[in-house]
Scaffold this motif. Structure first.
Motif, PDB file in Angstrom:
ATOM      1  N   MET A   1     -11.441   7.314  56.852  1.00 55.58           N
ATOM      2  CA  MET A   1     -11.199   6.760  55.423  1.00 55.58           C
ATOM      3  C   MET A   1      -9.740   7.183  54.869  1.00 55.58           C
ATOM      4  N   SER A   2      -9.275   6.273  54.129  1.00 57.49           N
ATOM      5  CA  SER A   2      -8.002   6.305  53.718  1.00 57.49           C
ATOM      6  C   SER A   2      -7.954   6.955  52.385  1.00 57.49           C
ATOM      7  N   LEU A  22      -0.386  15.274  54.558  1.00 59.31           N
ATOM      8  CA  LEU A  22      -0.994  16.529  54.482  1.00 59.31           C
ATOM      9  C   LEU A  22      -2.164  16.570  53.930  1.00 59.31           C
ATOM     10  N   ILE A  23      -2.094  16.205  52.628  1.00 62.30           N
ATOM     11  CA  ILE A  23      -3.152  16.249  51.649  1.00 62.30           C
ATOM     12  C   ILE A  23      -4.276  15.609  52.077  1.00 62.30           C
ATOM     13  N   GLU A  24      -4.071  14.355  52.976  1.00 60.49           N
ATOM     14  CA  GLU A  24      -5.057  13.403  53.395  1.00 60.49           C
ATOM     15  C   GLU A  24      -5.731  14.243  54.621  1.00 60.49           C
ATOM     16  N   ARG A  25      -4.939  14.966  55.596  1.00 58.86           N
ATOM     17  CA  ARG A  25      -5.640  15.728  56.593  1.00 58.86           C
ATOM     18  C   ARG A  25      -6.534  16.758  56.149  1.00 58.86           C
ATOM     19  N   ALA A  27      -8.100  16.718  53.239  1.00 56.50           N
ATOM     20  CA  ALA A  27      -9.324  16.387  52.733  1.00 56.50           C
ATOM     21  C   ALA A  27     -10.534  15.891  53.693  1.00 56.50           C
ATOM     22  N   ALA A  28      -9.870  15.277  54.751  1.00 57.31           N
ATOM     23  CA  ALA A  28     -10.601  14.849  55.948  1.00 57.31           C
ATOM     24  C   ALA A  28     -11.151  16.130  56.887  1.00 57.31           C
ATOM     25  N   ALA A  36     -16.852  15.358  47.754  1.00 56.55           N
ATOM     26  CA  ALA A  36     -16.106  14.372  47.191  1.00 56.55           C
ATOM     27  C   ALA A  36     -15.567  14.837  45.978  1.00 56.55           C
ATOM     28  N   ARG A  37     -15.923  15.727  45.235  1.00 56.20           N
ATOM     29  CA  ARG A  37     -15.495  16.329  44.006  1.00 56.20           C
ATOM     30  C   ARG A  37     -14.380  17.068  44.317  1.00 56.20           C
ATOM     31  N   LEU A  38     -14.194  17.948  45.329  1.00 52.38           N
ATOM     32  CA  LEU A  38     -13.181  18.879  45.419  1.00 52.38           C
ATOM     33  C   LEU A  38     -12.039  17.947  46.001  1.00 52.38           C
ATOM     34  N   ARG A  39     -12.491  16.658  46.889  1.00 49.48           N
ATOM     35  CA  ARG A  39     -11.533  15.895  47.528  1.00 49.48           C
ATOM     36  C   ARG A  39     -10.708  15.355  46.238  1.00 49.48           C
ATOM     37  N   GLU A  40     -11.506  14.812  45.232  1.00 52.41           N
ATOM     38  CA  GLU A  40     -10.902  13.862  44.294  1.00 52.41           C
ATOM     39  C   GLU A  40     -10.156  14.822  43.380  1.00 52.41           C
ATOM     40  N   PHE A  41     -10.313  16.190  43.214  1.00 45.72           N
ATOM     41  CA  PHE A  41      -9.761  17.223  42.428  1.00 45.72           C
ATOM     42  C   PHE A  41      -8.249  17.322  43.287  1.00 45.72           C
TER      43      PHE A  41
END
Length: 414
Positions: A1-2, A22-25, A27-28, A36-41
């Protein structure tokens, strides 16, 4: 998921940045993919950092854009941003210690701020744990004029001068100079439990009858399920607040290089409990071990199928006889926080007992925060600086399934 799927409001100008990759890695990763809430943060504050927009990463703005609070909400009463930031810091530290151990750059969120900082791995390895190192300032040497020469002893004094400047920089910039005072209240309260003899942490472990397919209900303390056979008992559940409380204690004890022994209530034996300091987490209704001991006398639990509350046996003027929570919706909860003598002389027993799992979590959090712990110490510290046994009632507001604001309602010092 992007990233665009997970955080659709992120600006496209950051998507090609290596820091964003790096942030995407992160989050995944296993550490964040289930939240989901911590990823959005994380996405929101990383976007602010990469765009160099710190004014958009204040507690108020994060509360509005990430947690959907209304503009102008009172962030001093609603701690949702601070509590999630603390959890996100822990998740980032775990990621870079495990799954992201090979990452070239490390991300952390300095305490007191919400803008993430990107460090190279070599800088982090060179620094001591928790140390913030000031950036090196290049020294430009200018040739002395031919007509003037520095005194011959100047260069000999230069190393000493640089050492003095470095010490001054550490004193002003190192985190311990800012946190020592704030942490002293927590240190003092928990000091009897930070010993070489680790305390026993006993969390609630209620007994149910039934199964997950047909439904579970509490087993009667005297053995309501006996007629249905012992195989029908289920004793492998605990509350989410108890889980969060154990995590908070783990973080606290790790920070002080201390340890504890964790036991669910039904597995505790009194032979191992007698010589220990004890910490009980959970309501007496769901913590059978706590019902065996002489426990609180000023505030005790009363409960039935329709009602739960703490009986105030010696109410002061203006105090209610019972502290009870609303059933629907559950917007408020109460907890008893008590420090009592242990089973053996010289030992201590801490009790964190909420009407619900949220009250229990709030009680543990209360004595893990410097400000609220300092407030409590004012009430329980004796004339010689000793901490006296006590029983206290705490009230916490609940929103979004988490305790938000907790306050000391009343206290009895023994």
């Amino acid at each position: 998921m992007s990233a665009s799927d997970l955080a659709p409001e992120i600006t496209h100008q950051v998507l090609g940045d290596a820091r964003w990759a790096l942030i995407e890695r992160i989050a995944a990763s296993q550490h964040l993919k289930s939240s989901a809430r911590l990823r959005e943060f994380l996405f929101y504050i990383a976007d602010c950092a990469i765009r160099d927009a710190p004014e958009e990463a204040t507690e108020q703005q994060i509360g509005i854009h990430v947690f959907h609070r209304h503009p102008g909400y009172n962030s001093s009463e609603d701690s949702i941003v601070r509590s999630h930031a603390r959890l996100l810091r822990q998740k980032l530290a775990s990621y870079f210690a495990e799954e992201g151990i090979a990452e070239e750059f490390v991300v952390d969120i300095p305490k007191g701020h919400y803008i993430p900082v990107f460090h190279s791995r070599s800088e982090v390895v060179a620094a001591r744990p928790g140390e913030t190192r000031p950036e090196a300032v290049p020294v430009v040497e200018t040739p002395a004029p031919k007509t003037r020469r520095l005194p011959s002893n100047w260069m000999a004094l230069l190393p000493l001068l640089l050492t003095v400047l470095a010490i001054c920089a550490l004193l002003f910039w190192h985190p311990w100079t800012r946190s020592a005072t704030a942490q002293s209240a927590v240190d003092k309260f928990w000091k009897p439990f930070f010993t070489d003899d680790p305390p026993l942490v006993i969390y609630s472990n209620a007994v149910f009858v039934g199964d997950s397919t047909n439904g579970l209900r509490y087993a009667h303390p005297q053995g309501e399920g006996d007629a249905q056979g012992v195989d029908n008992y289920v004793d492998t559940y605990t509350g989410i607040g108890e889980l969060a409380s154990v995590y908070a204690l783990t973080t606290l004890f790790d920070a002080h290089q201390a340890h504890f022994i964790l036991k669910r209530s039904l597995l505790m034996t009194w032979d191992e409990a007698k010589p220990k300091n004890l910490i009980f987490i959970g309501s007496t209704a769901e913590n059978p071990s706590l019902r065996v001991l002489p426990s609180t006398t000023d505030f005790t639990l009363t409960a039935n199928a329709e009602f739960a509350g703490f009986v105030n046996h010696h109410p002061k003027p203006g105090e209610p006889a019972i502290y009870s929570r609303p059933e629907h919706p559950l917007t408020r909860d109460y907890a008893v926080l008590a420090l009592l003598p242990g089973v053996q002389q010289g030992k201590r027993m801490l009790v964190f007992s909420g009407l619900t799992t949220f009250g229990t979590q709030a009680a543990v959090d209360y004595v893990c925060r410097p400000e609220s712990t300092a407030e409590l110490l004012k009430q329980i510290t004796g004339p010689k600086g000793e901490i006296r046994p006590f029983e206290a009632v705490l009230e916490t507001t609940i929103g979004g399934g988490v305790p938000l604001q907790t306050r000391l309602v009343t206290i009895r010092v023994h």
